[in-house]
Design a protein around this motif. Structure first.
Motif, PDB file in Angstrom:
ATOM      1  N   GLN A   5       0.831  -1.201   0.000  1.00 20.33           N
ATOM      2  CA  GLN A   5       0.000   0.000   0.000  1.00 20.33           C
ATOM      3  C   GLN A   5       0.865   1.251   0.000  1.00 20.33           C
ATOM      4  N   ARG A   8       2.050   1.991  -3.673  1.00 17.58           N
ATOM      5  CA  ARG A   8       1.108   2.398  -4.710  1.00 17.58           C
ATOM      6  C   ARG A   8       0.508   3.749  -4.371  1.00 17.58           C
ATOM      7  N   ARG A  11      -5.598   6.550  -5.964  1.00 19.35           N
ATOM      8  CA  ARG A  11      -6.239   7.417  -6.960  1.00 19.35           C
ATOM      9  C   ARG A  11      -7.616   7.843  -6.450  1.00 19.35           C
ATOM     10  N   ASP A  60     -10.368   4.553 -13.168  1.00 19.81           N
ATOM     11  CA  ASP A  60     -10.046   3.423 -12.293  1.00 19.81           C
ATOM     12  C   ASP A  60      -9.614   3.906 -10.906  1.00 19.81           C
ATOM     13  N   ASP A  62      -9.554   4.534  -6.813  1.00 26.85           N
ATOM     14  CA  ASP A  62      -9.690   3.759  -5.583  1.00 26.85           C
ATOM     15  C   ASP A  62     -10.731   4.391  -4.673  1.00 26.85           C
ATOM     16  N   ALA A  89     -17.994  -1.781 -10.291  1.00 26.80           N
ATOM     17  CA  ALA A  89     -16.898  -0.979  -9.753  1.00 26.80           C
ATOM     18  C   ALA A  89     -17.121  -0.611  -8.290  1.00 26.80           C
ATOM     19  N   ASP A  92     -14.768  -2.156  -5.537  1.00 24.35           N
ATOM     20  CA  ASP A  92     -13.372  -1.723  -5.648  1.00 24.35           C
ATOM     21  C   ASP A  92     -13.197  -0.234  -5.384  1.00 24.35           C
ATOM     22  N   THR A  93     -14.275   0.443  -4.981  1.00 28.98           N
ATOM     23  CA  THR A  93     -14.232   1.891  -4.823  1.00 28.98           C
ATOM     24  C   THR A  93     -14.715   2.289  -3.435  1.00 28.98           C
ATOM     25  N   PRO A 136      -9.336   0.482  -0.998  1.00 35.40           N
ATOM     26  CA  PRO A 136      -9.246  -0.923  -1.367  1.00 35.40           C
ATOM     27  C   PRO A 136      -7.864  -1.285  -1.904  1.00 35.40           C
ATOM     28  N   GLU A 137      -7.417  -2.461  -1.541  1.00 33.53           N
ATOM     29  CA  GLU A 137      -6.145  -2.955  -2.062  1.00 33.53           C
ATOM     30  C   GLU A 137      -6.387  -3.519  -3.452  1.00 33.53           C
ATOM     31  N   ARG A 138      -5.485  -3.281  -4.352  1.00 35.87           N
ATOM     32  CA  ARG A 138      -5.646  -3.743  -5.747  1.00 35.87           C
ATOM     33  C   ARG A 138      -4.722  -4.910  -6.011  1.00 35.87           C
TER      34      ARG A 138
END
Length: 138
Positions: A5, A8, A11, A60, A62, A89, A92-93, A136-138
């Protein structure tokens, strides 16, 4: 925060939805997010819920921070959440709402899936720490 984390960049889309023309708070939080090292996209004023969803999906993000002061949060925020779900989505958001939200409406927004509602006077550090802890972790 894990090492992944830390490496990265989170966003964030800071969005003004509906006819609300007051965006000082949105600019303040966008600056705080940028200063915290987040990548920030600002939607501009007077965006339809569909435009916010499209921007969140295309970029895309976060985190989607919706700034609303118009009183239309019970109409507009559910439309944004519905749109995110249509594009798969939503999970993931991290969806946040900031602005003037009456206490009786806050619980309803949280039940819809908004992660947190931040009112006027919330310290920037509190909002930044919430995002860092919950993005969220991607």
């Amino acid at each position: 925060m894990s090492a992944d984390q830390e490496q990265r960049t989170i966003r964030c889309l800071v969005a003004k939805v509906g006819l609300d023309g007051h965006d000082r708070g949105a600019h303040v939080i966008a600056r705080a997010f940028r200063d915290a090292g987040f990548e920030v996209i600002y939607s501009g004023l007077h965006r339809a819920p569909e435009e916010i969803v499209q921007a969140a999906v295309q970029e895309d993000v976060d985190v989607l921070g919706i700034s609303i002061l118009s009183g239309a949060h019970n109409t507009l925020v559910p439309k944004v959440i519905e749109g995110l779900k249509e594009y798969d989505a939503f999970d993931d958001t991290l969806v946040l709402v900031g602005g003037i939200i009456p206490d009786e409406d806050k619980e309803e927004l949280l039940e819809l899936g908004v992660a947190e509602v931040f009112g006027p006077g919330t310290p920037m550090e509190e909002t930044v720490e919430f995002v860092e802890a919950n993005a969220p972790e991607r």
